[in-house]
Design a protein around this motif. Structure first.
Motif, PDB file in Angstrom:
ATOM      1  N   ARG A  47       1.333  -0.050  -6.713  1.00 38.26           N
ATOM      2  CA  ARG A  47       2.234  -0.024  -5.558  1.00 38.26           C
ATOM      3  C   ARG A  47       2.800   1.375  -5.338  1.00 38.26           C
ATOM      4  O   ARG A  47       2.881   1.853  -4.213  1.00 38.26           O
ATOM      5  CB  ARG A  47       3.366  -1.042  -5.727  1.00 38.26           C
ATOM      6  N   ASP A  48       3.200   2.033  -6.437  1.00 40.43           N
ATOM      7  CA  ASP A  48       3.734   3.398  -6.322  1.00 40.43           C
ATOM      8  C   ASP A  48       2.719   4.329  -5.673  1.00 40.43           C
ATOM      9  O   ASP A  48       3.053   5.115  -4.785  1.00 40.43           O
ATOM     10  CB  ASP A  48       4.102   3.950  -7.707  1.00 40.43           C
ATOM     11  N   VAL A  49       1.483   4.246  -6.132  1.00 35.65           N
ATOM     12  CA  VAL A  49       0.438   5.134  -5.622  1.00 35.65           C
ATOM     13  C   VAL A  49       0.143   4.833  -4.153  1.00 35.65           C
ATOM     14  O   VAL A  49       0.000   5.752  -3.334  1.00 35.65           O
ATOM     15  CB  VAL A  49      -0.830   5.020  -6.496  1.00 35.65           C
ATOM     16  N   LEU A  50       0.088   3.563  -3.792  1.00 32.52           N
ATOM     17  CA  LEU A  50      -0.139   3.211  -2.384  1.00 32.52           C
ATOM     18  C   LEU A  50       1.030   3.667  -1.515  1.00 32.52           C
ATOM     19  O   LEU A  50       0.836   4.174  -0.408  1.00 32.52           O
ATOM     20  CB  LEU A  50      -0.345   1.703  -2.225  1.00 32.52           C
ATOM     21  N   ARG A  51       2.246   3.466  -2.009  1.00 31.90           N
ATOM     22  CA  ARG A  51       3.431   3.859  -1.246  1.00 31.90           C
ATOM     23  C   ARG A  51       3.414   5.365  -0.967  1.00 31.90           C
ATOM     24  O   ARG A  51       3.690   5.804   0.142  1.00 31.90           O
ATOM     25  CB  ARG A  51       4.687   3.469  -2.036  1.00 31.90           C
ATOM     26  N   GLU A  52       3.065   6.144  -1.980  1.00 27.46           N
ATOM     27  CA  GLU A  52       3.002   7.597  -1.810  1.00 27.46           C
ATOM     28  C   GLU A  52       1.841   8.008  -0.902  1.00 27.46           C
ATOM     29  O   GLU A  52       1.892   9.052  -0.263  1.00 27.46           O
ATOM     30  CB  GLU A  52       2.876   8.294  -3.174  1.00 27.46           C
TER      31      GLU A  52
ATOM     32  N   SER B 186      -2.200  12.467 -13.446  1.00 27.78           N
ATOM     33  CA  SER B 186      -3.390  13.277 -13.184  1.00 27.78           C
ATOM     34  C   SER B 186      -4.083  12.737 -11.940  1.00 27.78           C
ATOM     35  O   SER B 186      -3.899  11.571 -11.560  1.00 27.78           O
ATOM     36  CB  SER B 186      -4.346  13.219 -14.378  1.00 27.78           C
ATOM     37  N   GLU B 187      -4.886  13.576 -11.304  1.00 29.30           N
ATOM     38  CA  GLU B 187      -5.600  13.141 -10.103  1.00 29.30           C
ATOM     39  C   GLU B 187      -6.576  12.012 -10.418  1.00 29.30           C
ATOM     40  O   GLU B 187      -6.737  11.086  -9.628  1.00 29.30           O
ATOM     41  CB  GLU B 187      -6.331  14.333  -9.464  1.00 29.30           C
ATOM     42  N   SER B 188      -7.200  12.059 -11.584  1.00 28.60           N
ATOM     43  CA  SER B 188      -8.143  10.988 -11.936  1.00 28.60           C
ATOM     44  C   SER B 188      -7.413   9.657 -12.128  1.00 28.60           C
ATOM     45  O   SER B 188      -7.924   8.596 -11.759  1.00 28.60           O
ATOM     46  CB  SER B 188      -8.945  11.355 -13.194  1.00 28.60           C
ATOM     47  N   THR B 189      -6.201   9.714 -12.666  1.00 25.39           N
ATOM     48  CA  THR B 189      -5.414   8.488 -12.833  1.00 25.39           C
ATOM     49  C   THR B 189      -5.031   7.917 -11.472  1.00 25.39           C
ATOM     50  O   THR B 189      -5.110   6.701 -11.249  1.00 25.39           O
ATOM     51  CB  THR B 189      -4.149   8.769 -13.672  1.00 25.39           C
ATOM     52  N   VAL B 190      -4.650   8.789 -10.546  1.00 26.28           N
ATOM     53  CA  VAL B 190      -4.322   8.338  -9.190  1.00 26.28           C
ATOM     54  C   VAL B 190      -5.545   7.686  -8.549  1.00 26.28           C
ATOM     55  O   VAL B 190      -5.442   6.621  -7.932  1.00 26.28           O
ATOM     56  CB  VAL B 190      -3.808   9.515  -8.330  1.00 26.28           C
TER      57      VAL B 190
ATOM     58  N   ASN C 223      -7.978   6.212 -10.032  1.00 33.98           N
ATOM     59  CA  ASN C 223      -8.198   4.913 -10.683  1.00 33.98           C
ATOM     60  C   ASN C 223      -7.261   3.843 -10.118  1.00 33.98           C
ATOM     61  O   ASN C 223      -7.681   2.712  -9.856  1.00 33.98           O
ATOM     62  CB  ASN C 223      -8.003   5.031 -12.203  1.00 33.98           C
ATOM     63  N   TYR C 224      -5.987   4.199  -9.945  1.00 29.68           N
ATOM     64  CA  TYR C 224      -5.035   3.241  -9.371  1.00 29.68           C
ATOM     65  C   TYR C 224      -5.412   2.885  -7.939  1.00 29.68           C
ATOM     66  O   TYR C 224      -5.328   1.725  -7.533  1.00 29.68           O
ATOM     67  CB  TYR C 224      -3.608   3.805  -9.410  1.00 29.68           C
ATOM     68  N   LEU C 225      -5.821   3.882  -7.173  1.00 28.43           N
ATOM     69  CA  LEU C 225      -6.236   3.614  -5.792  1.00 28.43           C
ATOM     70  C   LEU C 225      -7.461   2.710  -5.752  1.00 28.43           C
ATOM     71  O   LEU C 225      -7.529   1.782  -4.943  1.00 28.43           O
ATOM     72  CB  LEU C 225      -6.522   4.930  -5.053  1.00 28.43           C
TER      73      LEU C 225
ATOM     74  N   ALA D  46      -8.381   0.519  -7.976  1.00 29.74           N
ATOM     75  CA  ALA D  46      -7.970  -0.844  -8.356  1.00 29.74           C
ATOM     76  C   ALA D  46      -7.257  -1.529  -7.199  1.00 29.74           C
ATOM     77  O   ALA D  46      -7.510  -2.717  -6.916  1.00 29.74           O
ATOM     78  CB  ALA D  46      -7.055  -0.782  -9.582  1.00 29.74           C
ATOM     79  N   ALA D  47      -6.380  -0.796  -6.501  1.00 27.91           N
ATOM     80  CA  ALA D  47      -5.644  -1.383  -5.373  1.00 27.91           C
ATOM     81  C   ALA D  47      -6.590  -1.751  -4.235  1.00 27.91           C
ATOM     82  O   ALA D  47      -6.433  -2.798  -3.595  1.00 27.91           O
ATOM     83  CB  ALA D  47      -4.582  -0.402  -4.885  1.00 27.91           C
ATOM     84  N   ILE D  48      -7.567  -0.916  -3.972  1.00 28.31           N
ATOM     85  CA  ILE D  48      -8.554  -1.198  -2.923  1.00 28.31           C
ATOM     86  C   ILE D  48      -9.338  -2.459  -3.262  1.00 28.31           C
ATOM     87  O   ILE D  48      -9.543  -3.331  -2.414  1.00 28.31           O
ATOM     88  CB  ILE D  48      -9.490   0.027  -2.723  1.00 28.31           C
ATOM     89  N   THR D  49      -9.737  -2.584  -4.517  1.00 22.35           N
ATOM     90  CA  THR D  49     -10.479  -3.778  -4.958  1.00 22.35           C
ATOM     91  C   THR D  49      -9.620  -5.036  -4.819  1.00 22.35           C
ATOM     92  O   THR D  49     -10.052  -6.056  -4.281  1.00 22.35           O
ATOM     93  CB  THR D  49     -10.926  -3.613  -6.424  1.00 22.35           C
ATOM     94  N   LYS D  50      -8.381  -4.953  -5.283  1.00 26.19           N
ATOM     95  CA  LYS D  50      -7.501  -6.124  -5.264  1.00 26.19           C
ATOM     96  C   LYS D  50      -7.123  -6.557  -3.851  1.00 26.19           C
ATOM     97  O   LYS D  50      -6.861  -7.742  -3.618  1.00 26.19           O
ATOM     98  CB  LYS D  50      -6.230  -5.837  -6.072  1.00 26.19           C
ATOM     99  N   THR D  51      -7.053  -5.611  -2.927  1.00 24.37           N
ATOM    100  CA  THR D  51      -6.703  -5.970  -1.545  1.00 24.37           C
ATOM    101  C   THR D  51      -7.935  -6.309  -0.706  1.00 24.37           C
ATOM    102  O   THR D  51      -7.806  -6.688   0.456  1.00 24.37           O
ATOM    103  CB  THR D  51      -5.927  -4.821  -0.863  1.00 24.37           C
ATOM    104  N   GLY D  52      -9.121  -6.151  -1.279  1.00 22.57           N
ATOM    105  CA  GLY D  52     -10.352  -6.493  -0.562  1.00 22.57           C
ATOM    106  C   GLY D  52     -10.608  -5.569   0.617  1.00 22.57           C
ATOM    107  O   GLY D  52     -11.157  -5.996   1.639  1.00 22.57           O
ATOM    108  N   THR D  53     -10.226  -4.307   0.471  1.00 23.70           N
ATOM    109  CA  THR D  53     -10.370  -3.353   1.566  1.00 23.70           C
ATOM    110  C   THR D  53     -11.425  -2.307   1.217  1.00 23.70           C
ATOM    111  O   THR D  53     -11.958  -2.286   0.102  1.00 23.70           O
ATOM    112  CB  THR D  53      -9.019  -2.684   1.876  1.00 23.70           C
ATOM    113  N   ARG D  54     -11.696  -1.409   2.176  1.00 25.86           N
ATOM    114  CA  ARG D  54     -12.749  -0.414   1.989  1.00 25.86           C
ATOM    115  C   ARG D  54     -12.230   0.955   1.586  1.00 25.86           C
ATOM    116  O   ARG D  54     -12.983   1.772   1.056  1.00 25.86           O
ATOM    117  CB  ARG D  54     -13.574  -0.263   3.273  1.00 25.86           C
TER     118      ARG D  54
END
Length: 201
Positions: A146-151, A168-172, A174-176, A178-186
């Motif tokens: 959520r933090d990464v998406l909000r930013e 780190s950019e790689s961690t960001v 990874n979070y993005l 995961a969020a894309i997968t969980k929301t079923g978006t592209r």
């Protein structure tokens, strides 16, 4: 008398709600605030029976204030009144300790009845929104996702998000991912849109 604190950032809406509630024989608006950061300090000062809170306000949101009120003034009941009838907002508000959740397009009689009901320990939830929340299921995102998406919502680059969150950019990335997968978006723009539409951000 039921003492009400009213938190609403739009001056005309705040004034109209206060006027309408004050017409009720058993309800008195004892305080009005226009920013989220004023909710708790004013509530501690005036000790309302019910805090009627908007969600999206400058200086802080009503859901965060609801959680703080539950901690600081457990006798004060919280009723969320918002334009944004999003399932995720409903879930977050109830988890924060709100006793009710209504959208602003309902009749004023319904609002007054809701204030009375939550004051006596009852719960009030907009029925259409409750059905939508059940259908939507729980928020699948982690706090960090959520933090990464909000930013990312304002179009920030991965480097910008990483710098703001001290990651780190790689961690960001990874979070993005995961969020894309969980929301079923592209992509992250669609993921932000889905998360905002559901009230997860």
């Amino acid at each position: 008398m039921i003492r009400v604190l009213l938190a609403e950032d739009q001056g005309m809406m705040r004034g109209a709600l206060a006027l309408l509630l004050d017409l009720e024989p058993d309800i008195e608006v004892v305080a009005q605030v226009a920013t989220g950061d004023r909710i708790v300090p004013v509530a501690v000062e005036v000790r309302p029976d019910v805090a009627l809170l908007d969600i999206e306000m400058p200086g802080g949101d009503g859901i965060t204030a609801a959680a703080e009120l539950r901690r600081r003034l457990p006798a004060c009941r919280v009723l969320i009144l918002t334009t944004f009838g999003r399932p995720g907002y409903l879930r977050r508000a109830m988890e924060a300790g709100a006793s009710g959740f209504l959208v602003k397009d309902g009749p004023v009689e319904e609002l007054a009845a809701a204030v009375r009901l939550v004051r006596t320990g009852g719960r009030v939830v907009d029925p259409a929104l409750a059905a939508a929340a059940l259908a939507a299921g729980p928020d699948p995102l982690t706090d960090r996702e959520r933090d990464v998406l909000r930013e990312s919502a304002g179009g920030a680059t991965v480097a910008d998000v990483a710098a703001r969150l001290h990651l780190s950019e790689s961690t960001v990335r990874n979070y993005l991912s995961a969020a894309i997968t969980k929301t079923g978006t592209r992509n992250r723009i669609e993921a932000v849109g889905v998360a905002q539409a559901n009230g997860w951000l």
